[in-house]
Structure formats: structure tokens, C-alpha cells
Design a protein around this motif. Structure first.
Motif, PDB file in Angstrom:
ATOM      1  N   TYR A  77      -4.564   5.295   1.089  1.00 24.65           N
ATOM      2  CA  TYR A  77      -4.103   5.318  -0.295  1.00 24.65           C
ATOM      3  C   TYR A  77      -3.460   6.656  -0.616  1.00 24.65           C
ATOM      4  O   TYR A  77      -3.742   7.679   0.030  1.00 24.65           O
ATOM      5  CB  TYR A  77      -5.282   5.084  -1.251  1.00 24.65           C
ATOM      6  CG  TYR A  77      -5.996   3.775  -1.033  1.00 24.65           C
ATOM      7  CD1 TYR A  77      -5.667   2.642  -1.766  1.00 24.65           C
ATOM      8  CD2 TYR A  77      -6.994   3.656  -0.068  1.00 24.65           C
ATOM      9  CE1 TYR A  77      -6.318   1.430  -1.559  1.00 24.65           C
ATOM     10  CE2 TYR A  77      -7.653   2.453   0.151  1.00 24.65           C
ATOM     11  CZ  TYR A  77      -7.302   1.350  -0.594  1.00 24.65           C
ATOM     12  OH  TYR A  77      -7.951   0.158  -0.379  1.00 24.65           O
ATOM     13  N   ASP A  78      -2.586   6.636  -1.652  1.00 25.13           N
ATOM     14  CA  ASP A  78      -2.044   7.900  -2.113  1.00 25.13           C
ATOM     15  C   ASP A  78      -3.099   8.628  -2.945  1.00 25.13           C
ATOM     16  O   ASP A  78      -4.127   8.056  -3.304  1.00 25.13           O
ATOM     17  CB  ASP A  78      -0.733   7.712  -2.882  1.00 25.13           C
ATOM     18  CG  ASP A  78      -0.892   6.949  -4.190  1.00 25.13           C
ATOM     19  OD1 ASP A  78      -2.000   6.937  -4.753  1.00 25.13           O
ATOM     20  OD2 ASP A  78       0.097   6.365  -4.650  1.00 25.13           O
ATOM     21  N   THR A  79      -2.847   9.874  -3.241  1.00 27.27           N
ATOM     22  CA  THR A  79      -3.869  10.701  -3.898  1.00 27.27           C
ATOM     23  C   THR A  79      -3.756  10.729  -5.408  1.00 27.27           C
ATOM     24  O   THR A  79      -4.605  11.324  -6.066  1.00 27.27           O
ATOM     25  CB  THR A  79      -3.776  12.139  -3.378  1.00 27.27           C
ATOM     26  OG1 THR A  79      -2.461  12.649  -3.628  1.00 27.27           O
ATOM     27  CG2 THR A  79      -4.066  12.196  -1.890  1.00 27.27           C
ATOM     28  N   THR A  80      -2.734  10.104  -5.966  1.00 28.09           N
ATOM     29  CA  THR A  80      -2.513  10.228  -7.406  1.00 28.09           C
ATOM     30  C   THR A  80      -2.740   8.933  -8.180  1.00 28.09           C
ATOM     31  O   THR A  80      -3.371   8.945  -9.226  1.00 28.09           O
ATOM     32  CB  THR A  80      -1.089  10.739  -7.690  1.00 28.09           C
ATOM     33  OG1 THR A  80      -0.143   9.855  -7.082  1.00 28.09           O
ATOM     34  CG2 THR A  80      -0.908  12.140  -7.110  1.00 28.09           C
TER      35      THR A  80
ATOM     36  N   ARG B 120      -2.658   3.871  -5.106  1.00 23.57           N
ATOM     37  CA  ARG B 120      -1.847   2.814  -4.520  1.00 23.57           C
ATOM     38  C   ARG B 120      -1.973   2.855  -3.004  1.00 23.57           C
ATOM     39  O   ARG B 120      -2.184   3.906  -2.402  1.00 23.57           O
ATOM     40  CB  ARG B 120      -0.380   2.964  -4.931  1.00 23.57           C
ATOM     41  CG  ARG B 120      -0.149   2.820  -6.416  1.00 23.57           C
ATOM     42  CD  ARG B 120       1.298   3.068  -6.788  1.00 23.57           C
ATOM     43  NE  ARG B 120       1.760   4.401  -6.420  1.00 23.57           N
ATOM     44  CZ  ARG B 120       2.852   4.970  -6.905  1.00 23.57           C
ATOM     45  NH1 ARG B 120       3.593   4.322  -7.777  1.00 23.57           N
ATOM     46  NH2 ARG B 120       3.214   6.193  -6.522  1.00 23.57           N
TER      47      ARG B 120
ATOM     48  N   SER C 259      -0.983   3.235   0.644  1.00 27.68           N
ATOM     49  CA  SER C 259       0.060   3.989   1.352  1.00 27.68           C
ATOM     50  C   SER C 259       0.426   3.327   2.665  1.00 27.68           C
ATOM     51  O   SER C 259       1.606   3.209   2.996  1.00 27.68           O
ATOM     52  CB  SER C 259      -0.394   5.426   1.607  1.00 27.68           C
ATOM     53  OG  SER C 259      -0.554   6.133   0.402  1.00 27.68           O
TER      54      SER C 259
ATOM     55  N   THR D 146       4.151   1.084   6.095  1.00 25.65           N
ATOM     56  CA  THR D 146       4.062   2.222   5.187  1.00 25.65           C
ATOM     57  C   THR D 146       4.783   1.877   3.891  1.00 25.65           C
ATOM     58  O   THR D 146       5.918   1.385   3.916  1.00 25.65           O
ATOM     59  CB  THR D 146       4.698   3.475   5.813  1.00 25.65           C
ATOM     60  OG1 THR D 146       4.009   3.788   7.024  1.00 25.65           O
ATOM     61  CG2 THR D 146       4.604   4.656   4.863  1.00 25.65           C
TER      62      THR D 146
ATOM     63  N   THR E 291       6.363   3.048   0.283  1.00 28.76           N
ATOM     64  CA  THR E 291       6.921   4.163  -0.478  1.00 28.76           C
ATOM     65  C   THR E 291       7.347   3.649  -1.843  1.00 28.76           C
ATOM     66  O   THR E 291       8.124   2.691  -1.941  1.00 28.76           O
ATOM     67  CB  THR E 291       8.129   4.778   0.243  1.00 28.76           C
ATOM     68  OG1 THR E 291       7.747   5.140   1.570  1.00 28.76           O
ATOM     69  CG2 THR E 291       8.630   6.002  -0.499  1.00 28.76           C
TER      70      THR E 291
END
Length: 409
Positions: A256-259, A262, A264, A279, A281
Motif C-alpha cells: 500500500y501507499d503511505t498516504t 491505496r 500499490s 503496480t 500508479t
């Protein structure tokens, strides 16, 4: 988790994970609920009725003067019914029944495939799914959902029209088992499938999520259960799923993304062998999905989240057109505006035009619809340039799908 079918009817039970509900535990572990955990109610803040399905998707309903002949038969004498149409274009119709004292006594939803979902209120003015009636067959078929009276999110039994049933038990306020009972001709029962759930502690949320699900079979109806397979789930400290693994078969790993929490990457394995990594984006109104070979597909969206365009690495593109509340489509697929300004919820989000896939860049040496293969470093073609003599293009190998010699220029 459990599935049983006859020529008459199907009976099943599934668990559904939703990362957006990972901080909520209604009796099935953080982020989990069953395919029967559907509710309905009235949102007084906006003055609309709504329903929420097992995935967490919430749908609102608007007043519908046309009503429904099918649902009208459910209104008792002395009561009145009001009809509402789902705003998502699905065609679902909600019936609200009130008695002579203006007290709401029933919620019913009719779907486009002629299934009636019936709800009962057990607490807090929330209405819980208690039966699904299929009226398309020669005989009406019903799935009945029995709930715990003091905790209606907790489903205790699911029964079909033949008397077959799935009985669910709980331990420490969490689901422990689901057992299939198949009714015999003498009205006795034979147990043929059983699912057992175990849990792991999620420190960041001070609660539990299921980490192992064991599937047992008992096809000869005796008292001995045989372990058929198991599934292992793992999570991070915020109950986001990191891995789902089925014994002796496939595994899926998530990052997952860090913000914005979501996804990744999604990596797929068979046994211990990695065979694909995707992946993701994210950008404003489009998302690009790239595989381990660098091939990608970009999905572009409109204001409503519809996919309106798809384009891949090779320039192959496809487009989509949708209706909204104030649009209509004619016999020749022409799209017009409803001049009276009255919203048509039956048309909302409806896909009306889908183009064929088309190549936007013409290159005879790289044609993804014909010459592409799995060569590790190129598409299998070699370009030979000799400006003094000639130029040619030929394949570096022979491939049966394109013949021994594909092209010579």
C-alpha cells in the motif's frame, strides 16, 4: 466459504473483506462481514432512504411514482406503500410499507432480475436483510436469514426452501464455525461441509481479524471430518490485508501507499513461484497498471468515476460513453438531453456506447495485435539497415502462430 447446489436451488455462505471497514468488527473480524450483511434505513440528514450491501456500497433511493405491481402485492390491507427508485441506474425499487398509524412496518427491494430482498428492523431503526425471494422459477424459492435478536449483525442460520441450512456459531463475540446441514428424505440432516475460523490480534486497532480459515469435508456423512484445504490471511498493524494464501495453490501479496491507503502492488504466486506483479500508479482521473515486463494499461475516468478511455503501452485504445440523470439515448444511439429537467434514475450511469479496440499508432514492425510475443528484451523482430543496399525486417526466431517467415521488406 460454503457452497451447496441442487437442480432446484443454490445455498451458499461467503465472507467479504473491505479495507475501508478494516477498523470495524461486527462479529466477523476487522474489515470482514458476510454476503448476507445487507442493511437499509432512512438518512434524515438528506431525507433519503438507502441500502448498504456486503461490500459496503451505499445506494440512495428517490421517490418513484410508477410503483411496482409485483411489490404492491406485499402491502397488507389497511396499510399504504411508497415506492423509491435506486439512483444508480440498476432499476432496483424500494417499497416502504406504513400501517394506519403511519408506522413503518416493512422494507422490500425488488431487483432487475426479479429477486425480492425483505428486511426487518431489530434495533436502532436499521432494517436488516432477513430473506431473499426468487420469483423467476416455477415455484417461489426463498433464502431465509436468521439473526441474533440482541445483535442483528450476527447471522445464526441460513435456510433454503428445501430445508437445507448453514448454521453459524460464535466464540468470544467472533464467528467460529459455519456448518452445512443437508436435509434427507426422512427430514433428518447430514453434515457435509464445515468451516472453522481462527484469529490474530491487530495491535494498532486492539481487536482481532481472521488469519486462518480451515475447510473440512464429510462427503460420506459420518462423524469424521477431513481437512480439504486452508486459507491464511496476514495483515499490517492497521488491519490492511498483506497476504492471502491458499494451501498448496495460489498466493496474493499486497502493498500500500503511505498516504491514502491505496493498493500499490499486487503480486500473484502459485505455490512459492512468483508469476505476476501489477503496480498501480494513481493520478487525477486516471490510474495506470503496469506489469513486471513494463507493459501497462491506463484507465481514464470522468467526474463520476466511469472509465471513459483505456489505452495500453502500444497505443491500443478503447472508449466508453455513459448516460446521466438528464440524458437519454435514441433508437440510433444518439444521446439527447431531457428538456423538462426531470431526472431519469433508470438511465444514470448506464453504458450506451463502447468502441472497438483501435490502434492509434501504426507501426508494421511492432503490431501488438499480431506479432507480439514473450521475448525477454524485444518483440521478436530484428531491423537490419543497410542504406547502400537494402533494408529488411525479419523475425529472430520462427513461431508457429505467425509462420516460418512473417515479413520481408
Amino acid at each position: 466459504d460454503i457452497s451447496f447446489s441442487t437442480s432446484k436451488q443454490s445455498l451458499g455462505f461467503s465472507m467479504v473483506y473491505n479495507s475501508y471497514q478494516r477498523s470495524t468488527n461486527i462479529g466477523y473480524g476487522l474489515g470482514w462481514q458476510t454476503n448476507y450483511n445487507m442493511i437499509a434505513g432512512y438518512d434524515s440528514s438528506i431525507g433519503l432512504y438507502y441500502s448498504v450491501d456486503a461490500t459496503g456500497s451505499k445506494e440512495y433511493y428517490h421517490s418513484y411514482a410508477e410503483g411496482s405491481k409485483i411489490l404492491s402485492s406485499l402491502i397488507p390491507d389497511g396499510s399504504t406503500g411508497s415506492y423509491y427508485l435506486a439512483e444508480d441506474g440498476s432499476g432496483r425499487i424500494l417499497l416502504i410499507i406504513e400501517n394506519s398509524s403511519s408506522v413503518v412496518t416493512g422494507y422490500y427491494i425488488l431487483t432487475a432480475d426479479y429477486k425480492i430482498y425483505a428486511f426487518e428492523t431489530l434495533s436502532n431503526l436499521i432494517w436488516y436483510l432477513t430473506s431473499i425471494v426468487d420469483i423467476t422459477s416455477e415455484s417461489i424459492l426463498t433464502i431465509t436469514i436468521s439473526r441474533n435478536a440482541s445483535n442483528p449483525n450476527r447471522i445464526e442460520q441460513i435456510t433454503d426452501s428445501s430445508g437445507n441450512k448453514i448454521v453459524i456459531t460464535y466464540s468470544s463475540n467472533r464467528i467460529y464455525s459455519a456448518i452445512l446441514y443437508v436435509m434427507q428424505d426422512d427430514e433428518s440432516f447430514v453434515t457435509t461441509e464445515k468451516t472453522i475460523y481462527s484469529y490474530t490480534y491487530i495491535a494498532g486497532l486492539s481487536d482481532f481479524a481472521p488469519n486462518y480459515v480451515y475447510y473440512y469435508k464429510n462427503m460420506d456423512g459420518n462423524t469424521t471430518w477431513t481437512l480439504d484445504k486452508y486459507v491464511n490471511y496476514s495483515y499490517d498493524s492497521y488491519a490492511r490485508m498483506l497476504q492471502a494464501y491458499q494451501s498448496g495453490a495460489s498466493k496474493v501479496v499486497y502493498t500500500y501507499d503511505t498516504t491514502k491507503n491505496r493498493v500499490s502492488t499486487i503480486s500473484s504466486y502459485y505455490s512459492s513461484s512468483l508469476f505476476q506483479t501489477l503496480t498501480y500508479t494513481y493520478s487525477f482521473r486516471f490510474t495506470t497498471i503496469t506489469n513486471q515486463d513494463g507493459d501497462f494499461v491506463t484507465n481514464k475516468f470522468d467526474d463520476y468515476g466511469h472509465t471513459v478511455n483505456i489505452i495500453d503501452k502500444y497505443g491500443v485504445t478503447q472508449t466508453y460513453t455513459y448516460l446521466n440523470l438528464f440524458k437519454n439515448v435514441g433508437e440510433n444511439n444518439e444521446i439527447t438531453t431531457l428538456l423538462d429537467g426531470t431526472p431519469n434514475y433508470n438511465n444514470n450511469h448506464k453504458l450506451v456506447v463502447q468502441s472497438d479496440a483501435q490502434t492509434t499508432s501504426i507501426n508494421p514492425l511492432i503490431n501488438p495485435g499480431f506479432e507480439y510475443d514473450l521475448a525477454s528484451n524485444d518483440d521478436g523482430w530484428a531491423l537490419i539497415k543497410d542504406y547502400l543496399v537494402y533494408s529488411s525486417a525479419s523475425r529472430t526466431q520462427t513461431y508457429s502462430q505467425v509462420g516460418d517467415y512473417s515479413i520481408v521488406l
